[in-house]
Design a protein around this motif. Structure first.
Motif, PDB file in Angstrom:
ATOM      1  N   ALA A   1       0.829  -1.208   0.000  1.00 56.70           N
ATOM      2  CA  ALA A   1       0.000   0.000   0.000  1.00 56.70           C
ATOM      3  C   ALA A   1       0.862   1.256   0.000  1.00 56.70           C
ATOM      4  N   VAL A   2       1.921   1.256   0.802  1.00 52.72           N
ATOM      5  CA  VAL A   2       2.817   2.415   0.835  1.00 52.72           C
ATOM      6  C   VAL A   2       3.542   2.560  -0.499  1.00 52.72           C
TER       7      VAL A   2
ATOM      8  N   GLU B   1       2.476   1.650  -3.464  1.00 58.40           N
ATOM      9  CA  GLU B   1       1.529   2.180  -4.440  1.00 58.40           C
ATOM     10  C   GLU B   1       1.271   3.658  -4.204  1.00 58.40           C
ATOM     11  N   ARG B   2       1.179   4.051  -2.957  1.00 57.77           N
ATOM     12  CA  ARG B   2       0.922   5.457  -2.617  1.00 57.77           C
ATOM     13  C   ARG B   2       2.003   6.379  -3.182  1.00 57.77           C
ATOM     14  N   HIS B   3       3.250   5.889  -3.242  1.00 55.32           N
ATOM     15  CA  HIS B   3       4.352   6.719  -3.720  1.00 55.32           C
ATOM     16  C   HIS B   3       4.848   6.327  -5.109  1.00 55.32           C
TER      17      HIS B   3
ATOM     18  N   ASP C   1       3.422  15.774   4.896  1.00 56.36           N
ATOM     19  CA  ASP C   1       1.976  15.657   4.684  1.00 56.36           C
ATOM     20  C   ASP C   1       1.190  16.766   5.363  1.00 56.36           C
TER      21      ASP C   1
ATOM     22  N   SER D   1      -2.697   5.050   3.736  1.00 56.64           N
ATOM     23  CA  SER D   1      -2.179   5.189   2.372  1.00 56.64           C
ATOM     24  C   SER D   1      -3.272   5.102   1.323  1.00 56.64           C
ATOM     25  N   THR D   2      -4.515   4.943   1.726  1.00 50.65           N
ATOM     26  CA  THR D   2      -5.617   4.831   0.770  1.00 50.65           C
ATOM     27  C   THR D   2      -5.967   6.198   0.193  1.00 50.65           C
ATOM     28  N   PRO D   3      -6.601   6.233  -0.973  1.00 49.29           N
ATOM     29  CA  PRO D   3      -7.012   7.520  -1.541  1.00 49.29           C
ATOM     30  C   PRO D   3      -7.904   8.336  -0.605  1.00 49.29           C
TER      31      PRO D   3
ATOM     32  N   LEU E   1      -5.694   9.881   2.076  1.00 48.55           N
ATOM     33  CA  LEU E   1      -4.865  10.948   1.510  1.00 48.55           C
ATOM     34  C   LEU E   1      -5.683  12.211   1.259  1.00 48.55           C
TER      35      LEU E   1
END
Length: 369
Positions: free
Chosen positions: A65-66, A68-70, A181, A251-253, A256
């Motif tokens: 997940a992390v 994909e987030r970056h 963030d 880390s999900t949309p 964020l």
């Protein structure tokens, strides 16, 4: 006469010390964790993990997940027990010859490096230049460079181009983005940049925006070989199951988007604090604050801090940061009502300070015949 040597800053002092022990009941402006967190949905997710604590932690999903987030491969991500663990791992794994830490900044990186036996050279950014990173600040021979962006405690956000310009073949550039963030759009981040020369390492924390200081969750982004070496230096199962769930959930949309909204609200609250501070002639703010705190300079700040405590407000002392001293304080950004209460207390504290100064002047004045 023997020249005065300033005391070495206490690198192990952190903001939580301001609100522990005798800090009960104080309004906390010393710790930079967002108030009202973790949010209810995250608390529910964490509470649900209690049923799974009999099993050993599995970080596969959280790491993915992390990544994909970056926009990075999974092997360029390492989950850690807070960003602070990452500093210790880097200090143990890296073997630099010329280490530079850019100050003022979070002191834990230097403390970890010194504990591991490294000699550290400090590069001090100047308040006269707004604590901005200049092109010639870091010596060319440095093969390990550590800096924060946005920087704690100055709240200065360095342009990504200026930070990226520090990358060199043969150099490891470590960027502490624990507060990135809190910046709308994370506009100067290098978390997803992979093509710079040398080794560029970005550290992130979920502590500040999500209120997870007690859970200990952060991560490292960097070249796969270095990530593998850092992972080999970790103990088995270094991150707990609840912390892994938090890493994935944050880390999900949707998460964020919530963090982005919080960053915009924070910017409004920070502007309110800065306008209030501008009403005090003796208070100076250097540079352009961009994070969830503001660094202020004022004469006798150490005494003002004590008066603020007596008035119910805890702020972070500045003299434990290399490059600062007893005339500096760090103040966390809070909602406007809390800020107004602090500004009123500051007016009283500064009024007392001015009164003491007048009294000292009268006592020191020669008697008239």
């Amino acid at each position: 006469m023997t020249p005065h040597t300033p005391a070495e800053p206490d690198l192990r002092h952190h903001g939580d010390a301001e609100v522990r022990a005798d800090g009960a009941g104080l309004v906390d402006l010393a710790v930079n964790v967002r108030t009202g967190t973790p949010p209810p949905w995250l608390r529910e997710r964490l509470a649900a993990t209690l049923a799974d604590l009999a099993a050993y932690p599995d970080g596969t999903a959280a790491r993915a997940a992390v990544a994909e987030r970056h926009g990075r491969p999974v092997d360029e991500v390492l989950l850690t027990s807070g960003a602070a663990e990452a500093f210790v791992l880097l200090a143990r794994v890296l073997t630099p010859r010329h280490t530079v830490v850019v100050h003022p900044q979070f002191t834990e990186p230097e403390a970890a490096l010194r504990d591991a036996g490294h000699q550290v050279r400090r590069v001090l950014l100047s308040p006269a230049e707004g604590f901005r990173l200049t092109g010639d600040a870091v010596p060319e021979e440095a093969d390990l460079v550590v800096l924060g962006n946005p920087t704690n405690p100055t709240s200065v956000l360095h342009p990504a181009a200026a930070v990226a310009a520090l990358a060199r073949p043969g150099r490891t550039l470590v960027i502490d983005e624990a507060f990135m963030d809190t910046v709308p759009g994370e506009r100067e981040t290098l978390a997803s940049v992979r093509e710079l020369p040398g080794r560029v390492v970005v550290l992130r924390s979920l502590t500040k925006t999500w209120g997870l200081a007690g859970l200990r969750i952060g991560y490292v982004l960097g070249p796969a070989p270095l990530i593998a070496a850092l992972a080999a230096a970790q103990p088995l199962w270094p991150v707990s199951t609840p912390a892994l769930v938090a890493a994935g959930a944050c880390s999900t949309p949707a998460a964020l988007a919530e963090a982005e909204q919080a960053a915009h609200e924070l910017a409004l609250h920070r502007d309110h604090l800065l306008k209030g501070l501008a009403a005090f002639p003796e208070v100076r703010v250097h540079g352009e604050p961009a994070a969830s705190f503001v660094l202020v300079e004022l004469p006798g700040a150490d005494a003002v801090r004590d008066r603020l405590r007596a008035l119910g407000f805890a702020v972070r002392r500045g003299d434990t940061f290399p490059g600062l001293g007893p005339d500096w304080l760090r103040v966390a950004v809070r909602d406007e009502a809390t800020t107004d209460g602090f500004l009123a207390a500051l007016a009283v504290a500064l009024g007392d300070a001015r009164g003491d100064a007048r009294g000292d002047a009268r006592r020191d004045a020669p008697e008239r015949p």
